[in-house]
Scaffold this motif. Structure first.
Motif, PDB file in Angstrom:
ATOM      1  N   HIS A   1       1.372  -9.877  -9.708  1.00 28.49           N
ATOM      2  CA  HIS A   1       1.928  -9.117  -8.590  1.00 28.49           C
ATOM      3  C   HIS A   1       3.304  -9.573  -8.133  1.00 28.49           C
ATOM      4  N   CYS A   2       3.728 -10.768  -8.470  1.00 30.17           N
ATOM      5  CA  CYS A   2       4.934 -11.373  -7.898  1.00 30.17           C
ATOM      6  C   CYS A   2       6.209 -10.644  -8.348  1.00 30.17           C
ATOM      7  N   PRO A   3       7.079 -10.223  -7.422  1.00 28.53           N
ATOM      8  CA  PRO A   3       8.311  -9.546  -7.814  1.00 28.53           C
ATOM      9  C   PRO A   3       9.265 -10.441  -8.609  1.00 28.53           C
ATOM     10  N   TYR A   4       9.181 -11.753  -8.421  1.00 24.80           N
ATOM     11  CA  TYR A   4      10.048 -12.663  -9.175  1.00 24.80           C
ATOM     12  C   TYR A   4       9.588 -12.759 -10.628  1.00 24.80           C
ATOM     13  N   VAL A   5       8.280 -12.710 -10.838  1.00 24.67           N
ATOM     14  CA  VAL A   5       7.760 -12.659 -12.206  1.00 24.67           C
ATOM     15  C   VAL A   5       8.099 -11.318 -12.840  1.00 24.67           C
ATOM     16  N   LYS A   6       7.893 -10.243 -12.098  1.00 23.04           N
ATOM     17  CA  LYS A   6       8.208  -8.916 -12.631  1.00 23.04           C
ATOM     18  C   LYS A   6       9.677  -8.827 -13.042  1.00 23.04           C
ATOM     19  N   HIS A   7      10.536  -9.490 -12.295  1.00 22.74           N
ATOM     20  CA  HIS A   7      11.974  -9.452 -12.583  1.00 22.74           C
ATOM     21  C   HIS A   7      12.301 -10.069 -13.945  1.00 22.74           C
ATOM     22  N   VAL A   8      11.600 -11.140 -14.323  1.00 20.85           N
ATOM     23  CA  VAL A   8      11.943 -11.840 -15.571  1.00 20.85           C
ATOM     24  C   VAL A   8      10.985 -11.567 -16.716  1.00 20.85           C
ATOM     25  N   ARG A   9       9.885 -10.851 -16.478  1.00 24.46           N
ATOM     26  CA  ARG A   9       8.813 -10.881 -17.458  1.00 24.46           C
ATOM     27  C   ARG A   9       9.178 -10.265 -18.807  1.00 24.46           C
ATOM     28  N   ARG A  10       9.958  -9.193 -18.835  1.00 22.00           N
ATOM     29  CA  ARG A  10      10.334  -8.646 -20.140  1.00 22.00           C
ATOM     30  C   ARG A  10      11.262  -9.608 -20.882  1.00 22.00           C
ATOM     31  N   GLY A  11      12.187 -10.209 -20.148  1.00 20.43           N
ATOM     32  CA  GLY A  11      13.059 -11.206 -20.759  1.00 20.43           C
ATOM     33  C   GLY A  11      12.288 -12.424 -21.219  1.00 20.43           C
ATOM     34  N   PHE A  12      11.278 -12.808 -20.435  1.00 18.05           N
ATOM     35  CA  PHE A  12      10.470 -13.959 -20.829  1.00 18.05           C
ATOM     36  C   PHE A  12       9.617 -13.633 -22.045  1.00 18.05           C
ATOM     37  N   ALA A  13       9.079 -12.409 -22.099  1.00 21.95           N
ATOM     38  CA  ALA A  13       8.294 -12.001 -23.271  1.00 21.95           C
ATOM     39  C   ALA A  13       9.148 -12.030 -24.532  1.00 21.95           C
ATOM     40  N   GLN A  14      10.394 -11.577 -24.428  1.00 22.66           N
ATOM     41  CA  GLN A  14      11.299 -11.602 -25.579  1.00 22.66           C
ATOM     42  C   GLN A  14      11.633 -13.031 -25.976  1.00 22.66           C
ATOM     43  N   PHE A  15      11.911 -13.863 -24.969  1.00 17.63           N
ATOM     44  CA  PHE A  15      12.146 -15.290 -25.211  1.00 17.63           C
ATOM     45  C   PHE A  15      10.957 -15.906 -25.943  1.00 17.63           C
ATOM     46  N   ALA A  16       9.756 -15.587 -25.473  1.00 20.09           N
ATOM     47  CA  ALA A  16       8.549 -16.175 -26.052  1.00 20.09           C
ATOM     48  C   ALA A  16       8.405 -15.805 -27.528  1.00 20.09           C
ATOM     49  N   LYS A  17       8.597 -14.543 -27.853  1.00 20.07           N
ATOM     50  CA  LYS A  17       8.483 -14.125 -29.256  1.00 20.07           C
ATOM     51  C   LYS A  17       9.505 -14.843 -30.125  1.00 20.07           C
ATOM     52  N   GLU A  18      10.711 -14.950 -29.612  1.00 16.65           N
ATOM     53  CA  GLU A  18      11.785 -15.612 -30.361  1.00 16.65           C
ATOM     54  C   GLU A  18      11.472 -17.084 -30.614  1.00 16.65           C
ATOM     55  N   TYR A  19      11.020 -17.777 -29.577  1.00 13.19           N
ATOM     56  CA  TYR A  19      10.832 -19.226 -29.708  1.00 13.19           C
ATOM     57  C   TYR A  19       9.472 -19.596 -30.283  1.00 13.19           C
ATOM     58  N   GLN A  20       8.479 -18.748 -30.150  1.00 13.42           N
ATOM     59  CA  GLN A  20       7.222 -19.015 -30.855  1.00 13.42           C
ATOM     60  C   GLN A  20       7.467 -19.006 -32.369  1.00 13.42           C
ATOM     61  N   ALA A  21       8.357 -18.151 -32.824  1.00  9.41           N
ATOM     62  CA  ALA A  21       8.697 -18.102 -34.247  1.00  9.41           C
ATOM     63  C   ALA A  21       9.387 -19.385 -34.702  1.00  9.41           C
ATOM     64  N   LYS A  22       9.968 -20.129 -33.756  1.00  6.16           N
ATOM     65  CA  LYS A  22      10.624 -21.397 -34.070  1.00  6.16           C
ATOM     66  C   LYS A  22       9.691 -22.590 -33.897  1.00  6.16           C
ATOM     67  N   GLY A  23       8.453 -22.329 -33.446  1.00  2.00           N
ATOM     68  CA  GLY A  23       7.469 -23.402 -33.329  1.00  2.00           C
ATOM     69  C   GLY A  23       7.056 -23.767 -31.923  1.00  2.00           C
ATOM     70  N   LEU A  24       7.718 -23.207 -30.915  1.00  2.00           N
ATOM     71  CA  LEU A  24       7.347 -23.515 -29.534  1.00  2.00           C
ATOM     72  C   LEU A  24       5.975 -22.925 -29.211  1.00  2.00           C
ATOM     73  N   ALA A  25       5.098 -23.722 -28.650  1.00  2.00           N
ATOM     74  CA  ALA A  25       3.810 -23.234 -28.146  1.00  2.00           C
ATOM     75  C   ALA A  25       3.977 -22.873 -26.675  1.00  2.00           C
ATOM     76  N   ILE A  26       3.341 -21.784 -26.264  1.00  2.00           N
ATOM     77  CA  ILE A  26       3.475 -21.292 -24.889  1.00  2.00           C
ATOM     78  C   ILE A  26       2.104 -20.913 -24.360  1.00  2.00           C
ATOM     79  N   VAL A  27       1.851 -21.278 -23.129  1.00  2.00           N
ATOM     80  CA  VAL A  27       0.662 -20.809 -22.421  1.00  2.00           C
ATOM     81  C   VAL A  27       1.069 -20.480 -20.995  1.00  2.00           C
ATOM     82  N   ALA A  28       0.565 -19.380 -20.471  1.00  2.00           N
ATOM     83  CA  ALA A  28       0.815 -18.995 -19.082  1.00  2.00           C
ATOM     84  C   ALA A  28      -0.457 -19.192 -18.274  1.00  2.00           C
ATOM     85  N   ILE A  29      -0.282 -19.654 -17.040  1.00  2.00           N
ATOM     86  CA  ILE A  29      -1.408 -19.940 -16.157  1.00  2.00           C
ATOM     87  C   ILE A  29      -1.230 -19.166 -14.853  1.00  2.00           C
ATOM     88  N   ASN A  30      -2.284 -18.485 -14.445  1.00  2.00           N
ATOM     89  CA  ASN A  30      -2.313 -17.789 -13.158  1.00  2.00           C
ATOM     90  C   ASN A  30      -3.264 -18.552 -12.240  1.00  2.00           C
TER      91      ASN A  30
END
Length: 198
Positions: free
Chosen positions: A47-76
């Motif tokens: 629900h957070c507007p600050y998360v909504k503001h970055v989430r598409r950019g963060f999703a793109q970042f995640a795909k890019e860097y997971q391909a480089k080996g970065l592991a990511i987990v999100a916690i609510n």
């Protein structure tokens, strides 16, 4: 509304372990990522507007860097009794809409958030291969209603350094966002010190 900054947990802090349920019913643990050269733990919520503001950019970042080996987990860690949009169903919808391709888990007890001294959403914690904290703070300098584009520049710089075997810069800026929605009586002492009235 209170704008809340990261508490800026001490660099070098060992990774606080976790084992939490994802919205799809799986249990996700820090041990699942033992072979990864770095692990990013992101505190998010639907629900957070600050998360909504970055989430598409963060999703793109995640795909890019997971391909480089970065592991990511999100916690609510939000209290879903007071914020039902942050339920597992809401998390599933958010992940689908944003294109999240990483585990997204619920911290119902809020004990993991407390272990990380998490204070806001979004809040990012990057750990190196030895699982020591090397970055905490903002995705970038963009905020809702600002004219600053969402690029993930701050986090990208830190991850690039870690994946290249270099130390991340220690000049780091806190994330700013909505406070974690603590259960009644569960608000940690550090959170009160972090909150800044808008």
């Amino acid at each position: 509304m209170a704008l809340t900054p990261s508490t800026m947990l001490d660099l070098g802090t060992p990774l606080p372990p976790f084992s939490l349920p994802a919205f799809d019913g799986r249990t996700v643990s820090d041990r699942d990522f033992q072979s990864a050269p770095a692990l990013l733990v992101a505190f998010l919520c639907p629900h957070c507007p600050y998360v909504k503001h970055v989430r598409r950019g963060f999703a793109q970042f995640a795909k890019e860097y997971q391909a480089k080996g970065l592991a990511i987990v999100a916690i609510n860690s939000n209290d879903v009794a007071t914020h039902p949009d942050d339920s597992p169903a809401g998390m599933k919808q958010e992940a689908s809409e944003a294109g999240y391709a990483f585990p997204y888990v619920s911290d119902e007890s809020q004990q993991v958030a407390r272990a990380y001294r998490a204070a806001c959403t979004p809040d990012f914690f990057l750990f190196d291969r030895s699982r020591r904290l090397v970055y905490r703070g903002q995705f970038d300098g963009s905020r809702p209603n600002s004219e600053v584009p969402v690029t993930g520049a701050d986090l990208r710089e830190a991850v690039d350094a870690v994946l290249a075997g270099r130390p991340a810069a220690t000049a780091q800026r806190p994330s700013i966002g909505c406070n974690i929605k603590w259960k009644l009586g569960n608000e940690p002492d550090y959170f009160a010190a972090a909150a800044v009235k808008k």
